[in-house]
Scaffold this motif. Structure first.
Motif: not given
Length: 342
Positions: A111, A278, A282-285
């Motif tokens: 990030e 995820q 799907n976004g790794k959340g």
């Protein structure tokens, strides 16, 4: 007298359940104390948690952590180093070490950090270097009787410590510090110590040899760099080296089928982190359990079916909902495990 005892037992069990008996029972007779202790071993599968799960709680003392574990209904734990070491007298830092985990975690996940966050992280790391020297000096003279006292506190609470994770196993830590960490772990009752995989073959070789010498296993934790062959070199270097596998990060790395890995290394997995993340698509959340892509129920049921001995460690990483707290959320995760294993 017997009628009163029976009433207390029935009240404790009926009102809140065996694992969550009210705090006032701690002053009751010994029979009540034993009945009020937590039990998170479900149909042969030991469910534990890592105390990193309670990082959002205000009080981070050892006493508070033991209370959080008990209130969560957890009977076995991977213990972070700081609460125990501070209890033993280790000097505390004057800077916010949790920010290292927060900002460093963002960095590891790829990030983008803001300029202000980059500057903050650099400053904390600089302070950490100076603090590490202070800690190293303290560890060289540490009184292990305090660790014995801590071990008794866990035992009295009905909690076993299966892993210990002090910040003592890095490349910059001396052999003496590593030995200190392993001795402390042994006193606490742990079968292994854990650390982030150093991605350094020389360091895993060194730690493996020190593990052999100190009769302590070493579990390497992975994030999204985990692959099927991620631990192969370390495992080949020493029988003391093993996995502190993370199911959620493995999914976030794009590996949807982890069963072959678990089946292959089940006798070298010292402990396993469980969380619901995820896939990259799907976004790794990090999500509440049952809403992500990690096959938690299937993993636990495989452990039960095959009678795997390593513990499944709840790691609370999703955002704690407003009006809740970490203890309540760990309770929810434990209940998810219970339903999967009945």
């Amino acid at each position: 007298m017997n009628n009163r005892r029976d009433f207390l037992i029935k009240s404790a069990l009926g009102a809140t359940g065996l694992a969550l008996a009210p705090a006032w029972l701690q002053g009751a007779p010994a029979i009540i104390q034993s009945l009020s202790k937590p039990n998170s071993k479900i149909n042969g599968v030991q469910i534990g948690c890592i105390t990193y799960s309670y990082r959002s709680m205000q009080d981070q003392s050892l006493e508070a952590n033991i209370r959080y574990i008990r209130e969560s209904g957890i009977s076995a734990v991977e213990m972070m180093g700081e609460p125990v070491e501070y209890f033993a007298g280790m000097p505390q830092p004057t800077f916010n070490r949790m920010r290292v985990f927060q900002l460093g975690g963002k960095e590891r996940r790829g990030e983008t950090l803001t300029d202000a966050e980059k500057a903050e992280l650099a400053d904390i790391r600089k302070q950490s270097e100076a603090y590490a020297k202070v800690v190293s000096e303290w560890r060289s003279k540490a009184d292990f009787k305090k660790f014995e006292q801590a071990a008794k506190m866990f035992k009295d609470a009905g909690i076993s410590v299966y892993a210990f994770k002090p910040n003592a196993f890095g490349a910059n830590n001396s052999d003496a510090e590593v030995a200190y960490g392993m001795k402390a772990a042994k006193i606490l009752g742990a079968s292994h110590v854990t650390l982030e995989h150093p991605s350094n073959d020389e360091q895993t070789l060194r730690l493996g040899k020190l593990g052999d010498a100190n009769k302590m296993k070493v579990g390497y934790h992975g994030h999204e760099q985990q692959t099927f062959t991620f631990w192969d070199t370390a495992l080949g270097q020493s029988d003391s080296n093993g996995l502190n596998f993370d199911t959620g990060h493995y999914v976030a790395a794009g590996h949807t089928d982890m069963m072959p890995l678990i089946e292959k290394w089940q006798d070298r997995i010292w402990s396993m982190h469980v969380k619901d993340r995820q896939t990259p698509a799907n976004g790794k959340g990090n999500l509440p359990w049952g809403t992500g892509d990690t096959p938690i129920a299937e993993i636990l049921q495989t452990m039960r079916k095959n009678k795997y001995k390593f513990p499944a460690t709840i790691e609370l990483e999703y955002q704690v909902p407003q009006g809740s707290d970490a203890v309540k959320e760990v309770q929810k995760c434990l209940e998810f495990c219970r339903k999967a294993l009945v």
